[in-house]
Design an enzyme around this catalytic site. Structure first.
Site, short mmCIF file in Angstrom:
data_model
loop_
_atom_site.label_atom_id
_atom_site.label_comp_id
_atom_site.label_asym_id
_atom_site.label_seq_id
_atom_site.Cartn_x
_atom_site.Cartn_y
_atom_site.Cartn_z
N SER A 468 0.83 -1.21 0.00
CA SER A 468 0.00 0.00 0.00
C SER A 468 0.86 1.25 0.00
O SER A 468 0.47 2.30 -0.50
CB SER A 468 -0.93 0.00 1.21
N GLU A 469 2.10 1.14 0.53
CA GLU A 469 3.02 2.28 0.51
C GLU A 469 3.37 2.63 -0.94
O GLU A 469 3.40 3.80 -1.33
CB GLU A 469 4.31 1.96 1.29
N GLN A 470 3.65 1.57 -1.68
CA GLN A 470 3.96 1.79 -3.10
C GLN A 470 2.80 2.46 -3.81
O GLN A 470 2.96 3.39 -4.59
CB GLN A 470 4.26 0.46 -3.79
#
Ligand SMILES: *[C@@H]1O[C@H](CO)[C@@H](O)[C@H](O)[C@H]1NC(C)=O
Ligand SMILES: *[C@@H]1O[C@H](CO)[C@@H](O)[C@H](O)[C@H]1NC(C)=O
Ligand SMILES: *[C@@H]1O[C@H](CO)[C@@H](O)[C@H](O)[C@H]1NC(C)=O
Ligand SMILES: *[C@@H]1O[C@H](CO)[C@@H](O)[C@H](O)[C@H]1NC(C)=O
Ligand SMILES: *[C@@H]1O[C@H](CO)[C@@H](O)[C@H](O)[C@H]1NC(C)=O
Ligand SMILES: *[C@@H]1O[C@H](CO)[C@@H](O)[C@H](O)[C@H]1NC(C)=O
Ligand SMILES: *[C@@H]1O[C@H](CO)[C@@H](O)[C@H](O)[C@H]1NC(C)=O
Ligand SMILES: *[C@@H]1O[C@H](CO)[C@@H](O)[C@H](O)[C@H]1NC(C)=O
Ligand SMILES: *[C@@H]1O[C@H](CO)[C@@H](O)[C@H](O)[C@H]1NC(C)=O
Ligand SMILES: *[C@@H]1O[C@H](CO)[C@@H](O)[C@H](O)[C@H]1NC(C)=O
Ligand SMILES: *[C@@H]1O[C@H](CO)[C@@H](O)[C@H](O)[C@H]1NC(C)=O
Ligand SMILES: *[C@@H]1O[C@H](CO)[C@@H](O)[C@H](O)[C@H]1NC(C)=O
Length: 566
Positions: A468-470
Site C-alpha cells: 500500500s506504501e507503493q
C-alpha cells in the site's frame, strides 16, 4: 514626326481643295465658280469624271473654240483653260465640250475676276479662311498653286506678307517650309490673327506673273482645360498568341483640334521598326463634343520581337506631351486551372503527410530524437536522476508470465544497454536494509517516468496489492508531480476493476502497451514494435544531462547511485 506633319498638311490641303474645288468634281454642279485677281494667271479645269476624252473650251454663247496657241492670253493647254493673265472683262461663263467615243457632254464654269481693294494686295471676297489655335504650332497653307510649276516641275519660292506688308519672317516664330506651300507659326498668339498673303511667280513665254492667295487667319484660344486624355491604352498589357493578327489602337479625347497621336517602339516610329506595320490615323467627333484622335497599326503576324518592347503612344499638345504604352504578352494557359490543381495537390500532400505521420509517428519521433540528438543536448539538468522507475510484481513463481525476467533482464537489456536509459528497478537498485517506503518516495521523485509492469490478476496476484506504501507513492507521483506512467501488460488484462484507482486512471488516459513477445533473442531488439512503443513513451534521451550520463552506470546493477547523489 515629319511624316505625320506632312500627312496632316495633306489632310488640310485636301480639305481646302474640297472647299473650293468641290464644284469641279460633282456631276450635278451647274456652275462652278473660280476666282482670280486681275493681272494674275489662272487655270480652269472641266468638271468631269471621264478620263479618256477630247475636250474643247468655248466662251459661253460662242461657237468658236478657245485658241490652243500658247502665246494667246486666253488659251487651252491640255484640258485646261488658261488666262495669262486674267482681265476684269474675262469674268463670265465658259463651256467645256466633252467628246467620248459615242457621246458628248457640255459643262459650264464661271470665272470671277476681282480687283484689289483700295490700297490692298487682295480683294476681301477672294480670301481663304483658315484657323489656328493659341499656344500650338500653327500652319498656314497657300492653296491652289499646283498648276503653277515651271517646265522643270518646280514651284518658285513663296513670299509671305501680313496685311500686305513684308517683313513677316523677322519674327522667328514664322518659318516657311522650303519647297512647300506652308508657313508655320510657333506658339500662336491671338495677335497672329489677320490677312496673310502668299505670293509666288509663274513664268510663261519668258514673262513673270504674280500668283497670290490671301488667307484670312482666325486664331482661336486653345481650350486648356480639355487636355488630351488617353482613352486607350492605359499602360496595360494584352495577351496575344504568337503568330496572330492584332490591331493596336491608341486614341485620345481632347478639346484641341488637330492633335495626332502616334506610335513608337524601341525609340523609333512603328513603321520603321517593322515595315509591315502600317500606321493609320483617324479623327472623329465624340458624342460629348470632344474630339477623338487616334492612331492604329496592324501586326499581321505577331513575332517574338513584338513581345520584347513596350509600344508607346505619344501625343503633343499645347502645354506638353503625354505618353502611354501597351505591351504584348504571351497568353498564360489557364491560371485558374493551375490554381485549382495546385490547391487540390496541396490538400492531397497535407492529407498524405498527416496519414504518414499517424502511421509512422513513433518511428518518426524516434528517428528525430536520434538524428537531432546532438542539437537537443541540454547541459542543464532537470534535477532527475533516473529515466524511469520500474515497478513490477515480485516473486511470482507460480505465474506463467515472468515479470521478474522481464523487469530484471529484458528491460535493462533493451532500455539500458541498447538505448542508454537509466532505470531504477526496485529489488535491484535499492540497498538492502533501507526502508522501502523512503526509497520509493525518494526515487520516484527523481525519475522521469514510472514503468508499471502488470500481469493478469487471475494468473498471478495484483502488482500493488500488498504494498500500500507503493500504491500511495505512485498515486502521489501521479497527482503531485505529474510524472508520466507507462503501463506494460505482460498479457491481456480483461478486468481492470480490481486494480487500484490510479492504475485505472492511467490506463484510461494513456492506455497500456501489451507485451506479445516471448523471451527469445528477437524480442530483445529495441526495434520491435513493442520496444519502439516503449521508447516513444520514454523521455527523449536529450533530456539527460551529459554529466549525469557519465556519472551513472548504464548496465551495472550496482545499487550505489542514489547514495552517491546524497
Ligand atoms: C481625240 O481626237 C483625236 C484627233 O484629234 C482622235 O484621234 C481621238 O480618237 C479622239 N479621241 C476621242 C476619245 O474622241
Ligand atoms: C451662259 O450660259 C448659261 C447656261 O449656264 C445661259 O443660261 C446663259 O444664257 C449664257 N449667257 C451668256 C451671256 O452667254
Ligand atoms: C458606241 O457605238 C458603237 C457603234 O456605234 C457601239 O458598238 C458601242 O457599244 C457604243 N459604245 C458605247 C459606250 O455606247
Ligand atoms: C472686290 O472686287 C470686286 C469686283 O472687282 C469689286 O467690285 C469690289 O469693290 C472689290 N472690293 C470689295 C471689298 O469687294
Ligand atoms: C530647267 O532646267 C534646266 C536644266 O536643269 C535649266 O537650264 C533651266 O533653266 C530650268 N528652267 C527653269 C525655268 O528653271
Ligand atoms: C508661348 O507664348 C506664351 C505667351 O504668349 C508664353 O507664356 C509661353 O512661354 C510661350 N511658350 C513657348 C514655348 O515659347
Ligand atoms: C483683313 O482685311 C480686312 C479687309 O479686307 C480688314 O477689314 C481686316 O481688319 C483685316 N484684318 C486684320 C486683322 O487686320
Ligand atoms: C508682283 O508683286 C510684287 C509685290 O507685290 C510687285 O512689286 C510687282 O510689281 C508685281 N508684279 C506684277 C507683274 O504685277
Ligand atoms: C479607342 O480605342 C479602343 C481600342 O481600340 C476602342 O475600343 C474604343 O472604341 C476607341 N474609342 C473611341 C471613342 O474610338
Ligand atoms: C532596337 O533599337 C536598337 C538601338 O537603336 C537596335 O540596335 C535594335 O536592333 C532595335 N531592335 C529591333 C528589334 O529593331
Ligand atoms: C488591318 O486589319 C484590318 C482588319 O483585319 C484590315 O481591314 C485592314 O486592312 C488592315 N490594315 C492594314 C494596313 O493591314
Ligand atoms: C503610363 O506610362 C507613361 C510612360 O511610362 C507615364 O508617363 C504615364 O504617367 C503612365 N500613365 C499612367 C496612367 O500610369
Amino acid at each position: 514626326m515629319k511624316t505625320k506633319q506632312n500627312m496632316k498638311s495633306l489632310l488640310w490641303f485636301i480639305c481646302y481643295l474640297m472647299l473650293f474645288v468641290s464644284p469641279y468634281s460633282t456631276e450635278g454642279c451647274k456652275t462652278c465658280r473660280h476666282f482670280v485677281l486681275k493681272g494674275e494667271p489662272v487655270a480652269i479645269s472641266c468638271p468631269t469624271f471621264y478620263t479618256d476624252y477630247n475636250l474643247t473650251w468655248y466662251r459661253n454663247g460662242s461657237d468658236i473654240p478657245v485658241s490652243t496657241e500658247r502665246h494667246s492670253r486666253v488659251h487651252q493647254r491640255e484640258n485646261f483653260l488658261w488666262f495669262i493673265p486674267a482681265n476684269l472683262e474675262d469674268s463670265g461663263f465658259y463651256a467645256c465640250n466633252i467628246r467620248k467615243a459615242n457621246s458628248s457632254d457640255k459643262k459650264y464654269v464661271q470665272l470671277s475676276v476681282f480687283k484689289n481693294d483700295n490700297d490692298l494686295c487682295f480683294n476681301e471676297t477672294t480670301r481663304f479662311d483658315q484657323k489656328v489655335f493659341t499656344l500650338t504650332a500653327g500652319k498656314i497653307t497657300c492653296p491652289l498653286l499646283e498648276y503653277f510649276k515651271d517646265e522643270n516641275n518646280t514651284a518658285s519660292e513663296i513670299q509671305w506678307y501680313k496685311e500686305c506688308k513684308p517683313g513677316l519672317l523677322e519674327d522667328t516664330r514664322f518659318q516657311p517650309l522650303k519647297g512647300e506651300p506652308y508657313l508655320t507659326i510657333k506658339n500662336v498668339t491671338l495677335q497672329d490673327k489677320g490677312n496673310y498673303t502668299c505670293l509666288t511667280t509663274y513664268m510663261h513665254m519668258g514673262k513673270f506673273y504674280n500668283v497670290s492667295r490671301t488667307i484670312n487667319l482666325d486664331v482661336e484660344e486653345t481650350p486648356v482645360k480639355k487636355k488630351p486624355e488617353f482613352i486607350y491604352p492605359n499602360n496595360n498589357t494584352i495577351k496575344v498568341d504568337f503568330g496572330s493578327h492584332v490591331v493596336i489602337d491608341c486614341n485620345v479625347s481632347s478639346g484641341i483640334d488637330g492633335l495626332t497621336p502616334y506610335w513608337q517602339v524601341n525609340n523609333s516610329d512603328v513603321d520603321s521598326f517593322d515595315n509591315t506595320y502600317k500606321e493609320e490615323f483617324y479623327e472623329k467627333q465624340s458624342s460629348h463634343g470632344l474630339l477623338i484622335a487616334g492612331a492604329k497599326f496592324n501586326i499581321s503576324k505577331v513575332t517574338s520581337k513584338d513581345y520584347l518592347y513596350k509600344f508607346f503612344c505619344h501625343v503633343f499638345y499645347p502645354h506638353g506631351h503625354a505618353t502611354v504604352y501597351i505591351k504584348l504578352e504571351h497568353p498564360v494557359p489557364n491560371i485558374h486551372g493551375y490554381l485549382i490543381g495546385g490547391g487540390v495537390s496541396l490538400v492531397f500532400v497535407i492529407v498524405l503527410a498527416v496519414l504518414i505521420y499517424k502511421l509512422f509517428k513513433i518511428d518518426i519521433v524516434l528517428w528525430y530524437r536520434k538524428s537531432c540528438h546532438i542539437f537537443l543536448f541540454k547541459k542543464v539538468s532537470d534535477g532527475k536522476l533516473y529515466d524511469a522507475y520500474v515497478l513490477y510484481p515480485k516473486n511470482q513463481v507460480s505465474c506463467i508470465y515472468s515479470p521478474d525476467i522481464f523487469a530484471l533482464k529484458m528491460l535493462p537489456e533493451v532500455l539500458e544497454r541498447q538505448c542508454g536509459y537509466n532505470l531504477f528497478i526496485l529489488g535491484r537498485d535499492d540497498l538492502p536494509g533501507e526502508a522501502v517506503i523512503n526509497v520509493v518516495d525518494e526515487t520516484i521523485h527523481r525519475s522521469r517516468r514510472i514503468i508499471i509492469v502488470l500481469i493478469p490478476e487471475s494468473s498471478c496476484y495484483n502488482v500493488l496489492e500488498d504494498t500500500s506504501e507503493q500504491q500511495l507513492a505512485v498515486y502521489n507521483a501521479l497527482i503531485r508531480d505529474g510524472i508520466k506512467v507507462i503501463l506494460i501488460e505482460l498479457s491481456k488484462i480483461k478486468d481492470y476493476a480490481s486494480m487500484p484507482e490510479s492504475i485505472r486512471y492511467v490506463k484510461e488516459k494513456h492506455g497500456a502497451i501489451r507485451w506479445k513477445g516471448d523471451f527469445s533473442e528477437r524480442s530483445h531488439s529495441a526495434n520491435t514494435k513493442f520496444w519502439k512503443n516503449v521508447r516513444y513513451q520514454m523521455p527523449s534521451r536529450a533530456n539527460i544531462a551529459f554529466s549525469e550520463q557519465h556519472l551513472l552506470p548504464k548496465t551495472s546493477s550496482s545499487p550505489q547511485t542514489p547514495v552517491l547523489e546524497r
